[in-house]
Design a protein around this motif. Sequence first.
Motif, PDB file in Angstrom:
ATOM      1  N   ARG A  52       7.789  85.984  26.210  1.00 23.18           N
ATOM      2  CA  ARG A  52       8.554  84.784  26.567  1.00 23.18           C
ATOM      3  C   ARG A  52       8.630  83.807  25.401  1.00 23.18           C
ATOM      4  O   ARG A  52       9.696  83.220  25.132  1.00 23.18           O
ATOM      5  N   ARG A  53       7.521  83.613  24.698  1.00 20.86           N
ATOM      6  CA  ARG A  53       7.526  82.681  23.574  1.00 20.86           C
ATOM      7  C   ARG A  53       8.396  83.192  22.424  1.00 20.86           C
ATOM      8  O   ARG A  53       9.095  82.416  21.771  1.00 20.86           O
TER       9      ARG A  53
ATOM     10  N   ALA B 140       8.087  73.853  18.549  1.00 20.89           N
ATOM     11  CA  ALA B 140       7.738  75.160  19.116  1.00 20.89           C
ATOM     12  C   ALA B 140       6.771  75.903  18.212  1.00 20.89           C
ATOM     13  O   ALA B 140       5.925  76.672  18.671  1.00 20.89           O
TER      14      ALA B 140
ATOM     15  N   THR C 145       5.621  80.967  17.138  1.00 18.25           N
ATOM     16  CA  THR C 145       4.778  81.533  18.191  1.00 18.25           C
ATOM     17  C   THR C 145       3.406  81.809  17.638  1.00 18.25           C
ATOM     18  O   THR C 145       3.200  81.845  16.429  1.00 18.25           O
TER      19      THR C 145
ATOM     20  N   GLU D 111      11.014  85.142  22.793  1.00 14.71           N
ATOM     21  CA  GLU D 111      12.402  85.016  23.239  1.00 14.71           C
ATOM     22  C   GLU D 111      12.883  83.571  23.133  1.00 14.71           C
ATOM     23  O   GLU D 111      14.040  83.315  22.770  1.00 14.71           O
ATOM     24  N   LYS D 112      11.993  82.638  23.466  1.00 12.88           N
ATOM     25  CA  LYS D 112      12.354  81.222  23.334  1.00 12.88           C
ATOM     26  C   LYS D 112      12.604  80.872  21.865  1.00 12.88           C
ATOM     27  O   LYS D 112      13.573  80.173  21.530  1.00 12.88           O
ATOM     28  N   THR D 113      11.731  81.359  20.987  1.00 13.79           N
ATOM     29  CA  THR D 113      11.908  81.106  19.555  1.00 13.79           C
ATOM     30  C   THR D 113      13.214  81.719  19.059  1.00 13.79           C
ATOM     31  O   THR D 113      13.957  81.110  18.288  1.00 13.79           O
TER      32      THR D 113
ATOM     33  N   SER E   2      15.912  82.323  20.825  1.00  9.72           N
ATOM     34  CA  SER E   2      17.024  81.546  21.365  1.00  9.72           C
ATOM     35  C   SER E   2      17.279  80.294  20.533  1.00  9.72           C
ATOM     36  O   SER E   2      18.426  79.967  20.208  1.00  9.72           O
ATOM     37  N   LEU E   3      16.204  79.600  20.162  1.00 11.76           N
ATOM     38  CA  LEU E   3      16.343  78.413  19.313  1.00 11.76           C
ATOM     39  C   LEU E   3      16.923  78.784  17.949  1.00 11.76           C
ATOM     40  O   LEU E   3      17.779  78.075  17.407  1.00 11.76           O
TER      41      LEU E   3
END
Length: 271
Positions: A191-192, A225, A228, A194-196, A198-199
Amino acid sequence: MIVQLACMTALLVVVVCAAGCGSQTETPRTDVAAYIERANAVQLRSAPAVRQAGAIYAEQAKGRLAPARQLRELSSAEAALEGTREELSALSPPSEARRLHDLLLRVLDLDVALTRQTVRLASYAQNAPRILRPLGPAGRRLGRRLKRLDAPEEQAASIGAYVSTLDRMLRGLGRLEVPSVLRPTHEDQVRRLEKTRSLARQLRLAAAAADAERLARLLMRFAKAGGTTLLEERELAKRGLASYAAQLRRLESAQGRLVREQIRLNREITA
């Protein structure tokens, strides 16, 4: 820690008592003795695998993950224990030994599951950090390039290279066989990432569009962020071994029930 070999020794004690106490013509005694002899013969063939697995369990319980060589050995032990379980399940115990038989199969089921989990846990702990290793250097490289105030297309290309690094990592993590005790940790890491990613994709679009205001806002979010946190082997051990210890306790509890049933049966057939 009790290992499977201790259970085999207890069975042999019952064989001696059952075979040596009373007349051999008494059917319950001789039937139980014959069953236990067959069960012991099956178990003794897997004794080396049992000792091997027990030694690795003990090391793992202390927080030391198995190295690659032991993983290969433990995979062989897993196959041997599965074969033993299959052979034992094919035996037909007399009614007096049915509970003993069921408990023995339960212990073997837990032993096989624990061996499998040990292999998966150590393998994952070795491979996940390797997959994630390029993340730190890639993030630092991107940070240096963004500070240079390059042309928008150059910034977009630098961010695109970082996104590609994240893509490779996520594909690599997706190919791993995740042990159940580390699934929450694995999913959190994914999840982390994927968030990174996306940003980073949003950053690339803003850079390509030369949208300085949006780029500045996204850079602040990206910095907070922090990319990660890598899955280090020590951290994996810390998170995974608490659940692993619970599995060890279940195995030991099942072994204890097996030993108590052996004692009860021995008293019953020698009374």
